[in-house]
Write a protein that holds these residues in place. Structure first.
Motif: not given
Length: 166
Positions: A45-69
């Motif tokens: 999704v992020l690679k196809q979205n032209a409004s996203v310049g860059s991103y970082v995907i992180q795992y956060k304990i116990p069951n969360t994904i954190k996106l920084n865009l």
């Protein structure tokens, strides 16, 4: 890899320089499952979205994904004869198509861009001139014709610039 498939994700947090961002991307919790599958889906999704310049995907304990865009913000608009506005980032990438805009706008005869396209360097040059002139004058229109930029101000002053040079 096996551990990544065992981790069940039930929450996605998303932050950008403008605040919360899941709604901007159209991501919902229906897109989530295990960590590996969810991460792969988010990357697509992020690679196809032209409004996203860059991103970082992180795992956060116990069951969360954190996106920084880092999201592109429109700086200019290019308008064609069909009255379609192409919103453009600072570096010339088209990332939105709309029917109106209050951004500094360059009117061109023939142009049709798709999201993700790069506008020609002559357009970027003209838009930078428009931005500078707009500081001093209220611009009524700015038209790129042949090899010159014609800027009409609100007080009927016509300013002409070549589209190449320093």
């Amino acid at each position: 890899n096996i551990i990544q498939k065992l981790i069940k994700i039930d929450r996605i947090e998303c932050a950008s320089q403008y605040g919360e961002c899941l709604s901007v991307l159209g991501i919902s919790l229906t897109n989530v499952s295990d960590y590996k599958t969810t991460k792969k889906g988010l990357e697509d999704v992020l690679k196809q979205n032209a409004s996203v310049g860059s991103y970082v995907i992180q795992y956060k304990i116990p069951n969360t994904i954190k996106l920084n865009l880092v999201l592109y913000k429109p700086k200019y608009a290019v308008k064609n004869q069909n009255r379609t506005y192409f919103l453009v980032s600072n570096d010339g990438v088209v990332f939105q198509v709309t029917s109106e805009s209050l951004l500094p706008t360059l009117i061109v005869n023939e142009s049709n861009f798709k999201i993700g396209d790069m506008i020609p360097s002559s357009y970027i040059f003209a838009l930078k001139i428009i931005e500078k002139v707009n500081i001093l004058y209220t611009i009524k229109s700015a038209v790129l014709e042949k090899s010159e930029l014609k800027i009409q101000t609100d007080n009927n002053l016509l300013i002409r610039f070549p589209i190449e040079g320093d």
